[in-house]
Each structure stands twice: as structure tokens, then as C-alpha cells.
Design an enzyme around this catalytic site. Sequence first.
Site, mmCIF file in Angstrom:
data_model
loop_
_atom_site.group_PDB
_atom_site.id
_atom_site.type_symbol
_atom_site.label_atom_id
_atom_site.label_comp_id
_atom_site.label_asym_id
_atom_site.label_seq_id
_atom_site.Cartn_x
_atom_site.Cartn_y
_atom_site.Cartn_z
ATOM 1 N N GLY A 150 0.716 -1.308 0.106
ATOM 2 C CA GLY A 150 0.084 -0.005 0.043
ATOM 3 C C GLY A 150 1.031 1.186 -0.095
ATOM 4 C CG LEU B 124 -1.053 -8.273 -7.101
ATOM 5 C CD1 LEU B 124 0.026 -9.020 -6.330
ATOM 6 C CD2 LEU B 124 -0.575 -8.255 -8.555
ATOM 7 C CG ASN C 221 -2.495 -1.413 -13.330
ATOM 8 O OD1 ASN C 221 -2.518 -1.483 -11.831
ATOM 9 N ND2 ASN C 221 -1.783 -2.171 -14.138
ATOM 10 C CG HIS D 163 3.060 -3.295 -15.395
ATOM 11 N ND1 HIS D 163 2.474 -4.408 -14.884
ATOM 12 C CD2 HIS D 163 4.091 -3.466 -16.387
ATOM 13 C CE1 HIS D 163 3.335 -5.380 -15.356
ATOM 14 N NE2 HIS D 163 4.431 -4.902 -16.256
ATOM 15 C CG ASP E 268 0.123 -5.567 -17.334
ATOM 16 O OD1 ASP E 268 -0.477 -4.724 -16.538
ATOM 17 O OD2 ASP E 268 0.607 -6.552 -16.970
ATOM 18 C CD GLU F 125 6.113 1.447 -9.372
ATOM 19 O OE1 GLU F 125 4.948 1.524 -8.763
ATOM 20 O OE2 GLU F 125 6.800 0.459 -9.471
HETATM 21 C C1 GRF Z 1 3.995 -1.301 -7.444
HETATM 22 O O1 GRF Z 1 5.572 -1.731 -7.879
HETATM 23 C C2 GRF Z 1 3.164 -1.219 -8.803
HETATM 24 O O2 GRF Z 1 4.128 -1.074 -9.897
HETATM 25 C C3 GRF Z 1 2.694 -2.662 -8.884
HETATM 26 O O3 GRF Z 1 2.595 -2.997 -7.491
HETATM 27 C C4 GRF Z 1 3.291 -2.267 -6.660
HETATM 28 C C5 GRF Z 1 2.709 -1.673 -5.564
HETATM 29 O O4 GRF Z 1 3.035 -1.281 -4.169
HETATM 30 N N1 GRF Z 1 1.619 -2.730 -9.704
HETATM 31 P P1 GRF Z 1 2.280 -1.034 -3.207
HETATM 32 O O5 GRF Z 1 1.292 -2.045 -2.592
HETATM 33 O O6 GRF Z 1 1.468 0.351 -3.352
HETATM 34 O O7 GRF Z 1 3.475 -0.787 -1.869
#
Ligand code: GRF
Length: 205
Positions: free
Chosen positions: A20, A98, A113, A115, A156, A185
Site C-alpha cells: 500500500g 493482483l 493502473n 505497472h 496491461d 512510480e
Molecule cells: C508497485 O510496484 C506497482 O507498480 C505494482 O505494485 C506495486 C505496488 O506497491 N503494480 P504498493 O502495494 O503500493 O506498495
Amino acid sequence: MPKPTQQTRLPVAVMVSGTGRHLNHLAQLASSGELPIEICLCISSRAGVGALQFAGHWNIPVEVPDPARDLSPEAYGEMIFAMLEERGVQTVILAGFLRFLPIPARWENRVLNIHPSLLPAFGGAGYYGRHVHAAVIKRGCTLSGCTVHYVDNVFDNGPILVQRSCKVHASDDSDTLASRVFEQELIAYPEAIRMHLARMAESER
Ligand code: GRF
């Protein structure tokens, strides 16, 4: 023209399965007023994950529907979107979510989303978390990064909003590369959400 006295905040839900960190970061930006969103709901695919502690910290209501995964993807999707519509959510932010979520046509371009690769490379079934970074290193890539995209019904695959890149070092393992990509990110997701807000405002004119 009347002057807006208060900035309108977009009601969003954040969907999680893990630690999170994005949920926490987006909640921080929402709370400080840097991002005009209101996180009305956090939906997790699993009970007991770290993301739920962040949700608690920020007083975000949590739902964990169908944790035993009894429902078909279609029934799960219908339940989720009915819940979102009932609560007035207008945009969904998948952040480390997921579980496959079928998107109804009426939600097209309203589910985002992130990725951890430069799509379309290293995307699709099986490419998640460390598997992505391990595959990037194994292939010998010298660049990687992240992609924020709209979600459609193929993994994706949807239209891309933002991509940010970073170098892959010869000494990287999947953990060190994941950390470097994650720095990107944290910049890419708010940027993509701002872009999405601008597109929504434009389409409402
Ligand atoms: C990130 O690396 C994102 O790219 C992928 O899941 C991870 C999310 O991490 N989809 P978090 O649960 O927000 O820590």
C-alpha cells in the site's frame, strides 16, 4: 463567469493487494491538497495486508469483498462496480491490485493502473512484482521504468497515460531495480491522475 470558491475533488477508490505504498502516498497528496481527489474507499483483494494499516491511518473506509475467491471474475467485477457506484466513486486507482477485474463498458477510461515496466515490454499474465524486474535484468535491458495506463479487459493493455524511465545497472538485482523504478512510480501516478482529471474536465465541457 462565477469564480469557484472551492476546488472540486474527484471521488476515487484505491484497490490494493499488498503493502500500500501508493495508497499512502496518494492519501498524503490528497490530504495536503496537492492532488484534488478524495479517497472514499479502499478495496483489498486480501485481508490482513499492510495497505489496510495505511487505510486506517488515513481514515479511509475499507472493504475486502470475497476474500476466499469463491466468485467468478465476472461476478466479482459486478459486485465491485455495484459497490463503487453505490458510493459515488467516479474513478478507480489500482495500486498493486493482483486480482483480475473485468471492466464494464461504462467504466472505460475510468480505471487506472500502474505497472513497473515500460509497457508493452514485460507486461501481461505472470509479470507482476519482482517477476517483472527479474525478467528485465535477465534480458539485459539497460533501461526500465513504469507505466500508468487505463485498464481494459486484457492484462496491461489499455491506453497509456504516463511512462517514466530509469537506468538498469549491471549490479542490480530485482530488489535494487524495484526501488529505483518505484521512485519513478511515485512521480508517475500523481502525474497520470492529474492528466486524467484534465481529460475528464475537458470531456464535460
Ligand atoms: C508497485 O510496484 C506497482 O507498480 C505494482 O505494485 C506495486 C505496488 O506497491 N503494480 P504498493 O502495494 O503500493 O506498495
